[in-house]
Design a protein around this motif. Structure first.
Motif, PDB file in Angstrom:
ATOM      1  N   CYS A   1      48.694 -62.315  -6.940  1.00 16.10           N
ATOM      2  CA  CYS A   1      49.174 -60.759  -7.303  1.00 16.10           C
ATOM      3  C   CYS A   1      49.197 -60.499  -8.760  1.00 16.10           C
ATOM      4  O   CYS A   1      48.446 -59.713  -9.158  1.00 16.10           O
TER       5      CYS A   1
ATOM      6  N   HIS B   1      48.442 -52.592  -0.030  1.00 14.39           N
ATOM      7  CA  HIS B   1      49.187 -53.867  -0.044  1.00 14.39           C
ATOM      8  C   HIS B   1      48.630 -54.574   1.055  1.00 14.39           C
ATOM      9  O   HIS B   1      48.398 -55.871   0.866  1.00 14.39           O
TER      10      HIS B   1
ATOM     11  N   ASN C   1      46.356 -58.123 -10.629  1.00 11.34           N
ATOM     12  CA  ASN C   1      46.789 -56.892 -11.390  1.00 11.34           C
ATOM     13  C   ASN C   1      46.445 -57.151 -12.642  1.00 11.34           C
ATOM     14  O   ASN C   1      46.232 -55.868 -13.186  1.00 11.34           O
TER      15      ASN C   1
END
Length: 502
Positions: free
Chosen positions: A74, A90, A78
């Motif tokens: 994650c 998600h 990002n």
């Protein structure tokens, strides 16, 4: 380009084995994640492990690793892709995480990794195992109220643990990747089957691999192994000098009692009860929570008795490697005991005879132990040479079994390879035990109790028909069809299969 890795490694997290403050003998793989310039302990994971204190350390490591790797993905994703967040982002992200695990993160054409994770491709089983561990943890967090079921902001740089967990909760909703493990109860299997398709996040498919023929211990080696394999010195007069008594007794339990390799190492000297008719009762009892069944101390728990002698139950994760022995959830009675059922009366009688002699031999070895430690221990099987009297280890048995195969090689004049694929590992005898019962026509529920499985579904792998048995049954069916004895298939149906080659 970065150096090749064998598996995904941590980038924004670290797992540290440590003891939980205020709790005796409970070590966990604590997960620390990097949040901005700080390192933060994932407290909810600590609570999760406290809720399942008897689970193995390996299971806990898998959960910590799964959560840590997803966090790494994650953060890295990002940092590279700061695009606007679209509908269902998600679930899309966890699908990308699953694919990153399975296919690796390195571009094979450009030879680089935009995420700077450098994860090599993982097997299908490994990928599903990680996803299952992650999803199970998030489900637990939801039930406990640690995270809410409603949506929340996306993970960018989380300000606290709750934000991170809310993000995970949105991405992971069900145990869609859980294998039908034989350790799962029938009710859990039924619920999993009912929910799987509806909650699936990503379909990774399979490798088309069936269970195949079970690698059981070769039946033709049983007699020569028991007769010659454990002979150390044919000229010796004392039984313990002539034969490896400990390894032979354990092998009797594996082949003729169907025990797992770890189970004999939990047996106490009073868990074996010779009978006057020549039979022998052997009980497998919970290493910690069963009573001692000792005269005068019947109501004392085993873990209490061991603690008084500065020992832990052998399935405790804090034990040394040589003392540790795993314990599966056996089907036990209300005393937390499960009997061993011998598949052959001659083997049972032999074990009884050896046990009676072994007790006096063990007593001599235990004197050396008590001289060193000032107290005794209750485990039946003990070391004979180095550190005589100490509880016998699984590694010591594996080495003894390999030596037995070497002796057998010389006796038979052919190689005997040690390994799971050959059925000669310590688990192979359990498969042979299950096959013998199945081929003898023993009812499934009886086999379940004999193998001490909690679910009747669990022994499928042990009672899988062999290739020879399947071929034999198909040949019988073929002859039945050809003789028109099968009413479901008439001659007119068979006629279309004939070929006239002129």
């Amino acid at each position: 380009m970065a150096r090749a890795q064998q598996s995904a490694v941590a980038k924004h997290h670290v797992v540290v084995i440590q003891q939980i403050t205020g709790i005796t003998d409970l070590k966990i793989p604590a997960l620390y994640i990097k949040v901005g310039d700080q390192t933060m302990l994932v407290h909810s994971l600590v609570d999760y492990f406290m809720a399942y204190p008897t689970r193995s350390l390996n299971w806990k490591r898998k959960v910590s690793r799964a959560l840590g790797l997803f966090y790494d993905f994650c953060i890295s994703y990002n940092l590279v892709y700061r695009s606007s967040k679209t509908f269902n982002f998600h679930k899309r992200l966890i699908r990308k995480f699953a694919l990153a695990l399975h296919k690796g993160t390195i571009d094979v054409d450009e030879h680089n990794d935009k995420l700077s994770l450098y994860w090599p491709p993982a097997s299908m089983e490994s990928t599903k195992s990680i996803l299952s561990a992650l999803q199970t943890f998030i489900d637990w967090c939801e039930v406990e109220g640690i995270i809410e079921q409603q949506s929340s902001n996306l993970l960018t740089r989380p300000s606290d643990e709750r934000t991170t967990l809310r993000f995970l909760n949105q991405a992971v909703k069900a145990k869609a990747f859980m294998f039908l493990s034989h350790t799962v109860t029938a009710s859990e299997l039924a619920q999993g089957i009912a929910n799987r398709q509806a909650n699936k996040i990503i379909e990774l498919g399979g490798v088309g691999k069936g269970s195949g023929e079970v690698k059981k211990f070769p039946a033709e080696l049983v007699a020569p192994l028991m007769e010659y394999g454990f002979i150390k010195d044919e000229s010796a007069s004392l039984p313990e000098e002539r034969e490896d008594l400990t390894a032979k007794m354990i092998t009797l339990l594996l082949i003729f009692g169907g025990t797992r390799v770890s189970e004999p190492f939990h047996i106490w000297y009073n868990d074996v009860v010779p009978q006057f008719d020549g039979s022998c009762k052997v009980f497998l009892r919970h290493p910690a929570d069963a009573n001692t069944f000792m005269v005068g101390e019947q109501n004392m728990l085993r873990k209490t008795y061991l603690a008084q002698r500065n020992l832990r139950p052998r399935n405790d994760d804090n034990n040394s490697k040589s003392y540790k022995a795993g314990w599966k959830n056996l089907k036990v009675d209300n005393t937390l005991s499960a009997p061993v059922f011998f598949v052959h009366p001659a083997a049972e009688a032999l074990f009884r005879e050896m046990y009676i002699y072994y007790l006096s031999y063990r007593e001599r070895l235990m004197k050396s132990y008590t001289d060193r430690y000032g107290t005794e221990h209750p485990f039946l099987f003990v070391k004979q040479t180095d550190n005589a009297g100490e509880p016998y280890s699984i590694k010591a048995y594996q080495d003894a079994l390999k030596r037995a195969y070497k002796r057998l090689e010389k006796r038979l004049g052919r190689p005997i390879k040690y390994g799971k694929l050959e059925g000669t590992s310590p688990h192979g005898p359990r498969h042979l035990y299950g096959q013998i019962l199945a081929e003898a026509g023993v009812p499934q529920k009886v086999i379940q109790n004999s193998l001490r499985h909690r679910s009747v579904l669990s022994q499928g792998i042990y009672t899988e028909p062999t290739f020879k048995h399947v071929t034999s049954e198909l040949e019988k069916a073929k002859h039945l069809i050809e003789s028109n004895g099968c009413t479901s298939l008439g001659k007119s149906d068979v006629a279309v299969l004939e070929w006239n080659n002129g």
